[in-house]
Scaffold this motif. Structure first.
Motif, PDB file in Angstrom:
ATOM      1  N   LEU A  43      16.030  54.706  17.806  1.00  0.00           N
ATOM      2  CA  LEU A  43      14.877  55.357  18.402  1.00  0.00           C
ATOM      3  C   LEU A  43      15.162  55.525  19.889  1.00  0.00           C
ATOM      4  N   ILE A  44      15.002  56.730  20.397  1.00  0.00           N
ATOM      5  CA  ILE A  44      15.223  57.007  21.816  1.00  0.00           C
ATOM      6  C   ILE A  44      13.864  57.335  22.429  1.00  0.00           C
ATOM      7  N   THR A  45      13.496  56.580  23.455  1.00  0.00           N
ATOM      8  CA  THR A  45      12.221  56.782  24.128  1.00  0.00           C
ATOM      9  C   THR A  45      12.424  56.600  25.622  1.00  0.00           C
ATOM     10  N   SER A  46      11.357  56.740  26.355  1.00  0.00           N
ATOM     11  CA  SER A  46      11.375  56.519  27.804  1.00  0.00           C
ATOM     12  C   SER A  46      10.033  55.888  28.164  1.00  0.00           C
ATOM     13  N   ALA A  47       9.925  55.465  29.391  1.00  0.00           N
ATOM     14  CA  ALA A  47       8.651  54.887  29.823  1.00  0.00           C
ATOM     15  C   ALA A  47       7.613  55.988  30.029  1.00  0.00           C
ATOM     16  N   MET A  48       8.018  57.049  30.708  1.00  0.00           N
ATOM     17  CA  MET A  48       7.100  58.124  31.083  1.00  0.00           C
ATOM     18  C   MET A  48       7.663  59.476  30.638  1.00  0.00           C
ATOM     19  N   ASP A  78       8.606  63.374  18.585  1.00  0.00           N
ATOM     20  CA  ASP A  78       7.667  63.502  19.701  1.00  0.00           C
ATOM     21  C   ASP A  78       6.702  64.622  19.322  1.00  0.00           C
ATOM     22  N   LEU A  79       5.683  64.272  18.561  1.00  0.00           N
ATOM     23  CA  LEU A  79       4.794  65.278  17.984  1.00  0.00           C
ATOM     24  C   LEU A  79       3.807  65.871  18.975  1.00  0.00           C
ATOM     25  N   ARG A  80       3.691  65.265  20.136  1.00  0.00           N
ATOM     26  CA  ARG A  80       2.793  65.799  21.158  1.00  0.00           C
ATOM     27  C   ARG A  80       3.497  66.832  22.036  1.00  0.00           C
ATOM     28  N   ARG A  81       4.757  66.606  22.295  1.00  0.00           N
ATOM     29  CA  ARG A  81       5.548  67.521  23.129  1.00  0.00           C
ATOM     30  C   ARG A  81       6.930  67.729  22.512  1.00  0.00           C
ATOM     31  N   PRO A  82       7.008  68.338  21.328  1.00  0.00           N
ATOM     32  CA  PRO A  82       8.313  68.515  20.686  1.00  0.00           C
ATOM     33  C   PRO A  82       9.204  69.462  21.488  1.00  0.00           C
ATOM     34  N   THR A  83      10.469  69.089  21.631  1.00  0.00           N
ATOM     35  CA  THR A  83      11.393  69.943  22.390  1.00  0.00           C
ATOM     36  C   THR A  83      12.734  70.153  21.699  1.00  0.00           C
ATOM     37  N   LYS A 147      17.355  58.593   5.995  1.00  0.00           N
ATOM     38  CA  LYS A 147      18.472  57.645   6.121  1.00  0.00           C
ATOM     39  C   LYS A 147      19.410  57.708   4.916  1.00  0.00           C
ATOM     40  N   PHE A 148      18.869  58.044   3.744  1.00  0.00           N
ATOM     41  CA  PHE A 148      19.677  58.142   2.537  1.00  0.00           C
ATOM     42  C   PHE A 148      20.765  59.214   2.675  1.00  0.00           C
ATOM     43  N   TYR A 149      20.458  60.297   3.365  1.00  0.00           N
ATOM     44  CA  TYR A 149      21.370  61.438   3.456  1.00  0.00           C
ATOM     45  C   TYR A 149      22.371  61.367   4.609  1.00  0.00           C
ATOM     46  N   PHE A 150      22.142  60.500   5.605  1.00  0.00           N
ATOM     47  CA  PHE A 150      22.940  60.543   6.830  1.00  0.00           C
ATOM     48  C   PHE A 150      23.524  59.180   7.200  1.00  0.00           C
ATOM     49  N   ASP A 151      24.670  59.238   7.875  1.00  0.00           N
ATOM     50  CA  ASP A 151      25.330  58.021   8.368  1.00  0.00           C
ATOM     51  C   ASP A 151      24.645  57.510   9.629  1.00  0.00           C
ATOM     52  N   LEU A 152      24.227  58.440  10.501  1.00  0.00           N
ATOM     53  CA  LEU A 152      23.569  58.083  11.755  1.00  0.00           C
ATOM     54  C   LEU A 152      22.283  58.891  11.907  1.00  0.00           C
ATOM     55  N   VAL A 153      21.225  58.195  12.329  1.00  0.00           N
ATOM     56  CA  VAL A 153      19.923  58.826  12.517  1.00  0.00           C
ATOM     57  C   VAL A 153      19.455  58.527  13.940  1.00  0.00           C
ATOM     58  N   PHE A 154      19.189  59.589  14.691  1.00  0.00           N
ATOM     59  CA  PHE A 154      18.642  59.458  16.045  1.00  0.00           C
ATOM     60  C   PHE A 154      17.233  60.038  16.034  1.00  0.00           C
ATOM     61  N   VAL A 155      16.272  59.257  16.528  1.00  0.00           N
ATOM     62  CA  VAL A 155      14.875  59.683  16.531  1.00  0.00           C
ATOM     63  C   VAL A 155      14.408  59.814  17.974  1.00  0.00           C
ATOM     64  N   ASP A 156      14.133  61.045  18.380  1.00  0.00           N
ATOM     65  CA  ASP A 156      13.594  61.311  19.712  1.00  0.00           C
ATOM     66  C   ASP A 156      12.085  61.137  19.616  1.00  0.00           C
ATOM     67  N   CYS A 157      11.561  60.113  20.287  1.00  0.00           N
ATOM     68  CA  CYS A 157      10.145  59.766  20.161  1.00  0.00           C
ATOM     69  C   CYS A 157       9.428  59.947  21.493  1.00  0.00           C
ATOM     70  N   ALA A 158       8.117  59.940  21.438  1.00  0.00           N
ATOM     71  CA  ALA A 158       7.287  60.086  22.639  1.00  0.00           C
ATOM     72  C   ALA A 158       7.530  58.927  23.609  1.00  0.00           C
ATOM     73  N   PRO A 159       7.200  59.105  24.876  1.00  0.00           N
ATOM     74  CA  PRO A 159       7.305  58.004  25.847  1.00  0.00           C
ATOM     75  C   PRO A 159       6.396  56.843  25.445  1.00  0.00           C
ATOM     76  N   ILE A 160       6.821  55.644  25.775  1.00  0.00           N
ATOM     77  CA  ILE A 160       6.150  54.434  25.290  1.00  0.00           C
ATOM     78  C   ILE A 160       4.858  54.083  26.035  1.00  0.00           C
ATOM     79  N   ILE A 161       4.730  54.445  27.295  1.00  0.00           N
ATOM     80  CA  ILE A 161       3.518  54.070  28.032  1.00  0.00           C
ATOM     81  C   ILE A 161       2.313  54.928  27.648  1.00  0.00           C
TER      82      ILE A 161
END
Length: 191
Positions: A43-48, A78-83, A147-161
């Motif tokens: 999971l990849i996130t940021s503070a802001m 990041d369902l609020r600001r998908p990019t 996860k069943f279909y892929f070796d590596l899964v990266f999830v771009d998620c919303a900022p945590i704060i």
């Protein structure tokens, strides 16, 4: 260098550049087995907002697919600001929300890229209340399907704060990367 969002990110990725080398180093460090256990989902996130998490997750996914030759997917959660759909110039429709709602199968939702081992799962149909969606068991089920279909899964998620989405998704991931904008993000915010 400013990135023109009308051009796909592949136009900016140079594997032998200094940046490319650093992404290979980062990928090696996060995927290295620990106590014999390999990590596959991150999971990849940021503070802001606007700290570069979507760019970082995109370059990590490109590096994994092109350098490691591992079947890789990048999910835009990041369902609020998908990019991610903008970064890769793919349609937003038929993404993770549609997979969760059962409107498409996993195979129908995966979008192929010019890199053979890299697929994208966009945000899909935008929802009025993403928090409810993330708190349902359907999200966990959808991530497990992917996860069943892929070796590596990266999830771009919303900022945590600003929102709780990363906290809800984190237990289902093998690792979490917190992106920090050097010289901009305050230490108190990172803590």
């Amino acid at each position: 260098m400013a990135i023109d969002r009308r051009r796909p990110i592949f136009d900016y990725y140079h594997p032998e550049s200094v940046v490319g080398t650093e992404f290979r180093r980062l990928l090696h460090n996060i995927t290295r087995p620990v106590n014999g256990v390999s990590k596959r989902s991150f999971l990849i996130t940021s503070a802001m907002l606007s700290e570069g998490k979507s760019t970082i997750s995109s370059y990590l996914a490109i590096t994994a697919a092109s350098y490691k030759k591992r079947k890789t997917i990048l999910i835009d959660a990041d369902l609020r600001r998908p990019t991610i759909h903008k970064i890769f110039n793919v349609p937003l429709e038929r993404g993770i929300t549609d997979l969760i709602d059962g409107k498409v199968s996993a195979e129908e939702a995966f979008k192929q890229t010019p890199i053979p081992d890299l697929s994208i799962l966009t945000a899909g149909t935008l929802k009025h209340n993403p928090t409810e969606l993330f708190e349902s068991d359907a999200v966990k089920t959808a991530i497990e399907k992917v996860k069943f279909y892929f070796d590596l899964v990266f999830v771009d998620c919303a900022p945590i704060i600003p929102v709780s989405d990363p906290v809800v998704l984190a237990p289902d991931m093998d690792g979490i990367l917190l992106v920090v904008k050097a010289g901009a993000t305050q230490r108190e915010v990172i803590r």
